[in-house]
Scaffold this motif. Structure first.
Motif, mmCIF file in Angstrom:
data_model
loop_
_atom_site.group_PDB
_atom_site.id
_atom_site.type_symbol
_atom_site.label_atom_id
_atom_site.label_comp_id
_atom_site.label_asym_id
_atom_site.label_seq_id
_atom_site.Cartn_x
_atom_site.Cartn_y
_atom_site.Cartn_z
ATOM 1 N N GLU A 77 41.789 29.168 41.383
ATOM 2 C CA GLU A 77 41.819 30.160 42.461
ATOM 3 C C GLU A 77 41.531 31.569 41.944
ATOM 4 O O GLU A 77 42.132 32.010 40.964
ATOM 5 C CB GLU A 77 43.194 30.124 43.124
ATOM 6 C CG GLU A 77 43.265 31.005 44.358
ATOM 7 C CD GLU A 77 44.611 30.882 45.032
ATOM 8 O OE1 GLU A 77 44.777 29.952 45.843
ATOM 9 O OE2 GLU A 77 45.491 31.713 44.745
ATOM 10 N N ASP B 92 39.038 29.093 46.043
ATOM 11 C CA ASP B 92 39.201 28.018 45.057
ATOM 12 C C ASP B 92 37.820 27.615 44.541
ATOM 13 O O ASP B 92 37.016 27.051 45.296
ATOM 14 C CB ASP B 92 39.909 26.822 45.707
ATOM 15 C CG ASP B 92 40.077 25.665 44.722
ATOM 16 O OD1 ASP B 92 39.792 25.846 43.510
ATOM 17 O OD2 ASP B 92 40.475 24.566 45.174
ATOM 18 N N ALA C 181 41.705 33.946 49.133
ATOM 19 C CA ALA C 181 41.965 33.210 47.890
ATOM 20 C C ALA C 181 40.908 32.107 47.791
ATOM 21 O O ALA C 181 40.932 31.148 48.567
ATOM 22 C CB ALA C 181 43.372 32.619 47.917
#
Ligand code: CDT
Length: 308
Positions: free
Chosen positions: A3, A272, A270
């Motif tokens: 992340e 990933d 966020a």
């Protein structure tokens, strides 16, 4: 899960008379917000230290050169590098670069979290024109003030991810994403200054211009299974409106964060990096599916040649 919390730091207008020092203070305020939101990386727009000067026709090279940076960091940007380092945030931003050999480029850099420059990209697709064009509602003189970039589209490994950059008009060219895609890119960062009005077709309208911006980045993301973060310099610069529409696009081509204003605004997601894996291993597994024997025209021809 790999992340990276990414902040897209859209910037509002910068007027011709605004100093770099004043702009850097605004950038630091965005870094401060990004720190509060836990960002690892903050992406700023193209040519973000000054107004979008290619709209102004200039003949005096000394006048042109005042918009360029001969060093990076320099006295004006050192506080930005220091603030980002203190916050433990990597940054990417665009500026006009004047090299020791006297070359002028439209450039973006990427730093690590310690303020070291780990990547530099010079804009490849320069839009606009070289000479004053009385037919246009306003000028777009990138071809006059910049050389075409000499970097190609490199990809760097940073924060355990593969990252690349392009700049503004580059986002409209699928070749830019694909060259990075072939290096396994997982995050394409780009800044833009896009006029809200088409100088050659004022009736086009802002909605269509925002749609084309989204469409280009969403396609680039999906077709290369990569995150794409596109960040605007927006708002009215000395009577010349620039559109906003900054976005973070996921590797499936969906917009996951979008700026709602035309002023300084941080969008955060966020991201990933492992979300890129599925597409890269399946429908866009280039090794298995690309048919380069049929792509020769892409590298041997620029313009259209119709069959007779
Ligand atoms: N800065 C930049 O590349 N802007 C262009 C507008 C080009 S209009 C001549 C863009 O593609 O958004």
């Amino acid at each position: 899960m790999r992340e990276i919390v990414i902040g897209g730091a859209q910037m509002g207008a910068i007027q011709k008379l605004d100093s770099r020092e004043a702009v850097v203070l605004r950038m630091i305020a965005l870094i401060d917000q990004a720190k509060d939101k836990g960002c690892d990386l903050v992406i700023f727009p193209e040519l973000c230290l000054t107004t979008f000067f290619p709209r102004w026709y200039m003949e005096d090279q000394a006048e042109v050169d005042q918009w360029f940076e001969t060093d990076m960091p320099n006295a004006a940007t050192a506080p930005l590098f220091a603030a980002a380092k203190l916050a433990g945030i990597a940054v990417s931003f665009g500026y006009a670069e004047l090299t020791p050999r006297g070359q002028h480029f439209n450039t973006s850099i990427l730093t690590d979290k310690f303020g070291n420059i780990v990547g530099k990209y010079r804009k490849t697709h320069l839009p606009g024109h070289k000479e004053y064009d009385a037919e246009r509602a306003f000028q777009h003189l990138e071809k006059r003030y910049f050389l075409e970039g000499d970097t190609g589209f490199p990809v760097w490994k940073s924060q355990d991810a593969f990252m690349g950059m392009c700049i503004c008009n580059d986002r409209r060219w699928p070749e830019a994403y694909r060259v990075m895609g072939l290096q396994g890119v997982e995050l394409v960062m780009l800044g833009y200054n896009t006029p809200s009005v088409n100088s050659q077709m004022p009736s086009e309208g802002l909605d269509k211009r925002l749609y084309h911006s989204d469409l280009s980045m969403m396609a680039g993301a999906y077709q290369n299974s990569t995150w794409v973060v596109g960040i605007a310099k927006a708002g009215d610069e000395d009577g010349h409106p620039l559109m906003g529409g900054s976005v973070i696009v996921d590797p499936n081509g969906f917009v996951v964060a979008r700026a709602e204003t035309e002023v300084d605004e941080l969008i955060v997601h966020a991201c990933d990096m492992d979300a890129c894996n599925f597409g890269k291993a399946t429908i866009f597994d280039f090794e298995r599916h690309r048919r380069i024997e049929h792509y020769e025209l892409i590298c041997s021809q620029t313009g259209v040649k119709r069959p007779t």
